[in-house]
Design an enzyme around this catalytic site. Structure first.
Site, PDB file in Angstrom:
ATOM      1  N   ASN A  37     107.322  28.886  56.336  1.00  0.00           N
ATOM      2  CA  ASN A  37     107.694  30.498  57.214  1.00  0.00           C
ATOM      3  C   ASN A  37     107.562  29.269  58.615  1.00  0.00           C
ATOM      4  OD1 ASN A  37     107.644  32.296  58.983  1.00  0.00           O
ATOM      5  ND2 ASN A  37     105.176  33.160  57.156  1.00  0.00           N
ATOM      6  N   ARG A 146      93.407  43.449  49.355  1.00  0.00           N
ATOM      7  CA  ARG A 146      92.391  42.769  50.405  1.00  0.00           C
ATOM      8  C   ARG A 146      92.048  43.428  51.564  1.00  0.00           C
ATOM      9  NH1 ARG A 146      95.727  37.728  53.286  1.00  0.00           N
ATOM     10  NH2 ARG A 146      96.571  39.271  55.123  1.00  0.00           N
ATOM     11  N   TYR A 158      93.666  37.148  62.281  1.00  0.00           N
ATOM     12  CA  TYR A 158      94.504  37.038  61.244  1.00  0.00           C
ATOM     13  C   TYR A 158      95.091  38.555  60.094  1.00  0.00           C
ATOM     14  CZ  TYR A 158      96.462  36.080  56.890  1.00  0.00           C
ATOM     15  OH  TYR A 158      97.343  36.486  55.387  1.00  0.00           O
ATOM     16  N   ASP A 222      90.474  36.724  52.775  1.00  0.00           N
ATOM     17  CA  ASP A 222      90.850  36.250  53.063  1.00  0.00           C
ATOM     18  C   ASP A 222      90.660  35.594  54.505  1.00  0.00           C
ATOM     19  OD1 ASP A 222      94.534  35.029  53.443  1.00  0.00           O
ATOM     20  OD2 ASP A 222      92.380  33.790  54.057  1.00  0.00           O
ATOM     21  N   HIS A 224      90.959  32.990  55.547  1.00  0.00           N
ATOM     22  CA  HIS A 224      92.463  31.288  56.577  1.00  0.00           C
ATOM     23  C   HIS A 224      91.954  30.218  56.658  1.00  0.00           C
ATOM     24  CE1 HIS A 224      96.614  31.909  57.803  1.00  0.00           C
ATOM     25  NE2 HIS A 224      96.823  32.829  56.691  1.00  0.00           N
ATOM     26  N   GLU A 248      89.214  34.021  49.750  1.00  0.00           N
ATOM     27  CA  GLU A 248      90.185  32.630  49.891  1.00  0.00           C
ATOM     28  C   GLU A 248      90.130  31.647  50.867  1.00  0.00           C
ATOM     29  OE1 GLU A 248      93.682  34.951  49.606  1.00  0.00           O
ATOM     30  OE2 GLU A 248      94.990  33.442  50.703  1.00  0.00           O
ATOM     31  N   GLU A 275      96.844  27.862  48.917  1.00  0.00           N
ATOM     32  CA  GLU A 275      98.308  28.309  49.310  1.00  0.00           C
ATOM     33  C   GLU A 275      99.298  27.252  50.289  1.00  0.00           C
ATOM     34  OE1 GLU A 275      97.044  31.777  51.554  1.00  0.00           O
ATOM     35  OE2 GLU A 275      97.861  31.178  52.749  1.00  0.00           O
ATOM     36  N   ARG A 296      96.112  28.981  44.741  1.00  0.00           N
ATOM     37  CA  ARG A 296      96.852  29.660  45.230  1.00  0.00           C
ATOM     38  C   ARG A 296      98.199  29.911  45.693  1.00  0.00           C
ATOM     39  NH1 ARG A 296      97.754  34.092  46.784  1.00  0.00           N
ATOM     40  NH2 ARG A 296      97.242  34.205  49.492  1.00  0.00           N
ATOM     41  N   GLU A 352      99.109  38.268  44.178  1.00  0.00           N
ATOM     42  CA  GLU A 352      99.162  38.554  45.706  1.00  0.00           C
ATOM     43  C   GLU A 352     100.835  39.446  45.880  1.00  0.00           C
ATOM     44  OE1 GLU A 352      99.669  36.414  48.936  1.00  0.00           O
ATOM     45  OE2 GLU A 352      98.860  37.635  50.951  1.00  0.00           O
ATOM     46  N   TRP A 415      94.927  27.661  62.006  1.00  0.00           N
ATOM     47  CA  TRP A 415      94.992  29.312  62.971  1.00  0.00           C
ATOM     48  C   TRP A 415      95.718  30.048  60.784  1.00  0.00           C
ATOM     49  CZ3 TRP A 415      98.937  32.093  60.145  1.00  0.00           C
ATOM     50  CH2 TRP A 415      98.686  33.150  60.154  1.00  0.00           C
TER      51      TRP A 415
HETATM   52  O1  LIG Z   1      97.214  35.037  51.464  1.00  0.00           O
HETATM   53  N1  LIG Z   1      97.975  34.761  52.616  1.00  0.00           N
HETATM   54  C1  LIG Z   1      98.023  34.145  53.598  1.00  0.00           C
HETATM   55  O2  LIG Z   1      97.039  34.140  53.731  1.00  0.00           O
HETATM   56  C2  LIG Z   1      99.607  34.261  54.138  1.00  0.00           C
HETATM   57  O3  LIG Z   1      99.592  35.837  54.956  1.00  0.00           O
HETATM   58  C3  LIG Z   1     100.070  33.371  54.877  1.00  0.00           C
HETATM   59  O4  LIG Z   1      99.424  33.673  56.272  1.00  0.00           O
HETATM   60  C4  LIG Z   1     100.965  33.507  55.560  1.00  0.00           C
HETATM   61  O5  LIG Z   1     101.981  33.458  53.815  1.00  0.00           O
HETATM   62  C5  LIG Z   1     101.666  32.336  57.019  1.00  0.00           C
HETATM   63  O6  LIG Z   1     103.086  32.578  56.382  1.00  0.00           O
HETATM   64 CO   LIG Z   2      95.772  33.534  51.851  1.00  0.00          CO
END
Ligand SMILES: O=NC(=O)[C@@H](O)[C@H](O)[C@H](O)CO
Ligand SMILES: [Co+2]
Length: 415
Positions: A37, A146, A158, A222, A224, A248, A275, A296, A352, A415
């Site tokens: 992405n 989630r 987010y 999450d 993030h 997460e 992830e 993840r 997910e 981010w």
């Molecule tokens: O848990 N899922 C996530 O954190 C995703 O939504 C990520 O922000 C995106 O895949 C980033 O491209």
């Molecule tokens: Co995530």
């Protein structure tokens, strides 16, 4: 009995995707996904760079080709290299399944369960909209969701649809919000984050959700990558009364896997990480010291089925389960690859699942099915996805970087 062609496609039906199509001298084709992405063109160029070295190789020798691309890269690992290797790997497993007349999960050891438990992405800018979102996904059959929530005084948060950075998509029943963070701009959008506002807001949201839905609804969240280790430790403790399935990316483990030691010693809230981790090397401490409960990574970001099957075997030794990444920026090809591995491994946790847009699904014809909260990859030979090249050509790539994040005082942040 050799690879004859390796073609790279960049297409944008609803969002950008990178597709690899490998064709053998017998005319058997396999698909891979190298979508990263916001970095799609880089991944596509990497694939084009290695494509000539695939021609003439025996498509059956998946492990040897994997080692050739991994050890032969010299500049090893990293998201772009591992996404490209993943695409080749999944395409070769797709071909092997088609040649064997079997769905890939049967080549990976067969089904270890009837179906694949999934979780949806519910979110809200206030409690009524959050409850609407949770209700909508429960009506669609999801057993797990989630929960992401807007922060007071922060323009966009987010994972929160309905805030500045969400797209509204039509779901099977009624309106669904698909949270797509990559916006079609040439320069990343700048967002704002504040840990204190977050820590003061989210525990109360989970209290309200538990009061309304009781204990049966499986809840995930999450962070993030945004909390410092000690903040993550406090957050995990604050969440304990609400019995989450996992929290997460609570703190950036890709910087320093030891961050999770601080979190682990303070809380029993289960931890999901990975992830943005793209190889088993970056999981060693996390898994050996049992600092995480769920892996993840997505198959398509982490070396493909060959590497992820090894990673999950290592994880199995330590009681760590899967929770593969499945947003809409993992293409339907990548989602199918996740599902074949989900079905076969003994230490499956949860998957997910953000349903792709109708536009995307016109270009990628999938055979995986969603039923009452569970996915199944289907029994078509290979991974069970077809790619409509002609239609794909109509959707030109458009730059769509992920946002960046700053703290209230302007300091750059994850981010
Ligand atoms: O848990 N899922 C996530 O954190 C995703 O939504 C990520 O922000 C995106 O895949 C980033 O491209
Ligand atoms: Co995530």
């Amino acid at each position: 009995m050799a690879i004859e062609k390796a073609e790279v496609f960049v297409t944008s039906p609803g969002r950008n995707f990178v597709v690899l199509k490998i064709t053998t001298t017998d005319g058997v084709t396999g698909l891979g996904d190298a979508t990263l992405n916001g970095r799609e063109l880089v991944a596509a160029e990497y694939l084009k760079t290695i494509a000539p070295s695939l021609i003439g190789k025996d498509e059956d020798n998946i492990e040897d080709i994997w080692q050739y691309l991994y050890k032969g890269a010299y500049w090893k690992r990293g998201p772009v290299t591992m996404a490209a290797i993943s695409a080749v790997d999944v395409a070769l497993w797709d071909i092997k399944g088609k040649k064997a007349g079997m769905p890939v999960y049967k080549l990976l050891g067969g089904a270890s369960r009837k179906g694949i438990l999934t979780y949806a992405h519910a979110s809200g800018v206030d409690l009524p909209s959050l409850f609407d979102s949770i209700d909508m996904y429960r009506d669609l059959g999801f057993k797990a969701t989630r929960v992401q929530y807007a922060l007071p005084g922060i323009p966009s948060t987010y994972g929160v649809a309905g805030s500045a950075n969400a797209q509204k998509g039509e779901g099977e029943k009624g309106v669904r919000y698909d949270y797509e963070p990559a916006r079609r701009t040439t320069v990343p959008v700048e967002e704002v984050w504040d840990a204190r506002t977050y820590l003061n807001t989210l525990p109360g949201v989970f209290e309200e959700v538990r009061n309304k839905y009781g204990k049966d609804l499986i809840l995930l969240h999450d962070s993030h990558h945004r909390l410092r280790p000690i903040e993550a430790a406090r957050f995990g403790k604050l969440l304990e009364p609400y019995d989450l399935f996992w929290m997460e990316d609570t703190t950036p483990a890709e910087e320093n896997q030891q961050f999770l030691r601080i979190v682990r010693e303070h809380t029993t809230t289960p931890i999901a990480i990975g992830e943005i981790i793209n190889s088993w090397s970056d999981y060693i401490t996390l898994i050996e010291e049992q600092l995480i409960d769920y892996v993840r990574s997505a198959v398509t970001h982490t070396g493909g089925l060959t590497h992820m099957k090894k990673l999950m075997a290592f994880a199995e030794l330590f009681g760590v389960k899967s929770g593969f990444h499945g947003p809409t920026d993992v293409s339907p090809v990548g989602m199918a690859a996740n599902l074949h591995l989900d079905l076969a491994i003994p230490n499956f946790g949860i998957q997910e699942y953000m349903k792709h847009s109708d536009e995307t699904l016109e270009v990628f014809h999938t055979s995986y099915t969603f039923n009452d909260g569970y996915l199944h990859p289907g029994d078509k030979p290979g991974i069970g996805v077809e790619f409509d090249e002609k239609l794909a050509a109509k959707y030109q790539y458009q730059p769509a970087p992920l946002p960046v994040d700053r703290l209230l005082d302007g300091t750059m942040h994850e981010w």
